[in-house]
Write a protein that holds these residues in place. Structure first.
Motif, mmCIF file in Angstrom:
data_model
loop_
_atom_site.group_PDB
_atom_site.id
_atom_site.type_symbol
_atom_site.label_atom_id
_atom_site.label_comp_id
_atom_site.label_asym_id
_atom_site.label_seq_id
_atom_site.Cartn_x
_atom_site.Cartn_y
_atom_site.Cartn_z
ATOM 1 N N MET A 155 0.851 -1.173 0.000
ATOM 2 C CA MET A 155 0.000 0.000 0.000
ATOM 3 C C MET A 155 0.896 1.235 0.000
ATOM 4 N N THR A 156 0.311 2.377 -0.370
ATOM 5 C CA THR A 156 1.066 3.620 -0.349
ATOM 6 C C THR A 156 0.153 4.756 0.077
ATOM 7 N N GLU A 157 0.740 5.892 0.429
ATOM 8 C CA GLU A 157 -0.019 7.060 0.859
ATOM 9 C C GLU A 157 0.005 8.119 -0.236
ATOM 10 N N VAL A 158 -1.138 8.794 -0.412
ATOM 11 C CA VAL A 158 -1.263 9.849 -1.405
ATOM 12 C C VAL A 158 -1.969 11.029 -0.760
ATOM 13 N N PRO A 159 -1.832 12.217 -1.359
ATOM 14 C CA PRO A 159 -2.573 13.368 -0.826
ATOM 15 C C PRO A 159 -4.076 13.140 -0.952
ATOM 16 N N GLY A 160 -4.826 13.773 -0.052
ATOM 17 C CA GLY A 160 -6.281 13.666 -0.122
ATOM 18 C C GLY A 160 -6.896 13.396 1.227
ATOM 19 N N ASN A 213 -8.297 8.213 4.831
ATOM 20 C CA ASN A 213 -9.204 7.070 4.943
ATOM 21 C C ASN A 213 -8.659 6.022 5.908
ATOM 22 N N SER A 214 -7.618 6.404 6.668
ATOM 23 C CA SER A 214 -7.036 5.496 7.653
ATOM 24 C C SER A 214 -6.598 6.297 8.876
ATOM 25 N N ARG A 250 1.717 0.580 21.674
ATOM 26 C CA ARG A 250 0.325 0.149 21.592
ATOM 27 C C ARG A 250 -0.281 0.840 20.378
ATOM 28 N N LEU A 251 -0.854 0.070 19.469
ATOM 29 C CA LEU A 251 -1.439 0.602 18.248
ATOM 30 C C LEU A 251 -2.930 0.296 18.237
ATOM 31 N N GLU A 252 -3.741 1.322 18.053
ATOM 32 C CA GLU A 252 -5.189 1.145 18.001
ATOM 33 C C GLU A 252 -5.706 1.645 16.654
ATOM 34 N N PRO A 253 -5.931 0.734 15.717
ATOM 35 C CA PRO A 253 -6.439 1.149 14.403
ATOM 36 C C PRO A 253 -7.931 1.475 14.497
ATOM 37 N N LEU A 254 -8.279 2.689 14.115
ATOM 38 C CA LEU A 254 -9.685 3.089 14.110
ATOM 39 C C LEU A 254 -10.341 2.805 12.766
ATOM 40 N N THR A 255 -9.514 2.440 11.785
ATOM 41 C CA THR A 255 -9.982 1.950 10.488
ATOM 42 C C THR A 255 -9.251 0.645 10.213
ATOM 43 N N GLY A 256 -9.629 -0.049 9.152
ATOM 44 C CA GLY A 256 -9.065 -1.372 8.907
ATOM 45 C C GLY A 256 -8.467 -1.563 7.536
ATOM 46 N N ARG A 257 -7.626 -0.620 7.112
ATOM 47 C CA ARG A 257 -6.999 -0.735 5.794
ATOM 48 C C ARG A 257 -5.913 -1.810 5.799
ATOM 49 N N LYS A 258 -5.725 -2.430 4.633
ATOM 50 C CA LYS A 258 -4.657 -3.410 4.463
ATOM 51 C C LYS A 258 -3.311 -2.774 4.799
ATOM 52 N N HIS A 259 -2.514 -3.451 5.637
ATOM 53 C CA HIS A 259 -1.171 -3.020 6.019
ATOM 54 C C HIS A 259 -1.161 -1.650 6.696
ATOM 55 N N LEU A 268 2.293 0.501 7.377
ATOM 56 C CA LEU A 268 2.565 1.688 6.571
ATOM 57 C C LEU A 268 2.614 2.942 7.439
ATOM 58 N N HIS A 269 1.715 3.062 8.402
ATOM 59 C CA HIS A 269 1.721 4.240 9.267
ATOM 60 C C HIS A 269 3.025 4.347 10.064
ATOM 61 N N MET A 270 3.474 3.250 10.621
ATOM 62 C CA MET A 270 4.722 3.293 11.398
ATOM 63 C C MET A 270 5.908 3.627 10.496
ATOM 64 N N ALA A 271 5.942 3.034 9.301
ATOM 65 C CA ALA A 271 7.039 3.335 8.372
ATOM 66 C C ALA A 271 7.001 4.793 7.934
ATOM 67 N N SER A 272 5.817 5.344 7.738
ATOM 68 C CA SER A 272 5.684 6.738 7.305
ATOM 69 C C SER A 272 6.153 7.703 8.391
ATOM 70 N N LEU A 273 6.064 7.272 9.629
ATOM 71 C CA LEU A 273 6.559 8.086 10.741
ATOM 72 C C LEU A 273 8.070 7.963 10.920
ATOM 73 N N GLY A 274 8.701 7.128 10.125
ATOM 74 C CA GLY A 274 10.145 6.939 10.221
ATOM 75 C C GLY A 274 10.554 5.888 11.229
ATOM 76 N N ILE A 275 9.587 5.105 11.717
ATOM 77 C CA ILE A 275 9.883 4.050 12.687
ATOM 78 C C ILE A 275 9.229 2.737 12.229
ATOM 79 N N PRO A 276 9.710 2.169 11.117
ATOM 80 C CA PRO A 276 9.101 0.919 10.643
ATOM 81 C C PRO A 276 9.176 -0.168 11.711
ATOM 82 N N ILE A 277 8.186 -1.023 11.718
ATOM 83 C CA ILE A 277 8.151 -2.125 12.678
ATOM 84 C C ILE A 277 9.340 -3.051 12.425
#
Length: 292
Positions: free
Chosen positions: A197-202, A205-206, A223-232, A236-245
């Motif tokens: 998956m990838t992130e785009v402007p707009g 949705n996650s 502790r990670l609490e997903p409020l939505t259920g997107r694939k990966h 992806l969120h952790m990697a985008s923050l510069g701290i990949p799992i």
């Protein structure tokens, strides 16, 4: 179902399309080019390809538009995945399991017998067992299965309506100079290669709420609490923050396939789920016994 479950595996089927000409062997060979023609000849000779009435098909059986043909998938011997699942809870409607790392939930690609669903069907004999939600092959932890098809939709709707509180744990690098809990939002779409998956402007949705739990050497347990259920989403969120799992082979970069190497599990765990049972109205809470 016209064929019984075999060693935990339900039969597959294909519907013959309009304009299908010739015999069944020719159709199957063209429809599934990865399966050699002699393999289909052998299956047909053994009576393991049948129609919707359970009648065995022959190599020279003429194609019949909209006919449903049933067969079993056959794969080369699979490398055993050396980790066992644990049943946490079982009742007439739900089976709750602790899934180990590396074990796919459902058959796909080169995985058939070495999947959580097939293992559980063999172990329990529950032919109608079906997963209620998704969990990546690389992720361990709590996984819910439906036992009774009559109540399956009510439990699936909980996830569709985001009525399930899900908590994950992940090991990653520290994130300095941030006020926690941190709520991270982004717009996620299918990426390249196809499995990422990838992130785009707009419009986002996650959404994930991230909170540090404790320091573990050079890493932090989050502790990670997903409020939505997107694939990966969490990966992806952790990697985008510069701290990949830790040990993530997909994010931020897709690494070469590790095949059957199970030495470096992704440090991501489905810790718990909580929801109001749609049948009893009671609060249900299931927690993993695994640790990262």
């Amino acid at each position: 179902m016209t064929l019984p479950m075999r060693d935990g595996v339900a039969p597959s089927f294909v519907i013959l399309p309009a304009g299908c000409n010739g015999n069944l062997l020719d159709f199957l060979t063209q429809q599934f080019p990865a399966v050699p023609r002699p393999v289909w000849e052998s299956r047909l000779a053994r009576g393991e390809v049948v129609d919707d009435r359970g009648m065995p098909m022959r190599t020279d059986t003429a194609c019949r538009q909209n006919a449903k043909i049933f067969y079993y998938r056959e794969l080369p011997p699979e490398t055993p995945i050396p980790f066992e699942e644990t049943i946490l809870h079982a009742d007439a409607h739900l089976l709750v399991v602790d899934k180990p790392h590396f074990l796919p939930v459902t058959p796909s690609g080169r995985f058939l017998q070495e999947t959580l669903l097939v293992r559980l069907r063999r172990k329990t004999g529950l032919a109608h067992l079906s997963p209620i939600h998704r969990l990546d092959r690389e992720t361990a932890g709590v996984m819910l299965f439906s036992v009774d098809p009559a109540s399956r939709g009510q439990y699936q709707s909980l996830f569709q309506r985001r009525a399930v509180s899900k908590v994950y744990e992940a090991l990653a690098d520290p994130l300095p100079d941030v006020d926690f809990p941190l709520t991270y939002r982004s717009r996620m779409v299918d990426g390249t290669p196809f499995f990422r998956m990838t992130e785009v402007p707009g419009e986002p949705n996650s959404e994930t709420v991230i909170t540090p739990i404790e320091t573990c050497g050079d890493h932090v347990l989050y502790r990670l609490e997903p409020l939505t259920g997107r694939k990966h989403q969490l990966r992806l969120h952790m990697a985008s923050l510069g701290i990949p799992i830790v040990n993530d082979a997909f994010y931020p970069d897709a690494l070469p396939c590790k095949a059957d190497d199970v030495s470096s599990p992704l440090k991501l765990l489905s810790r718990s789920v909580r929801f109001i049972d749609p049948l009893s109205g009671e609060t249900r809470h299931f927690a993993s016994q695994l640790v990262l």
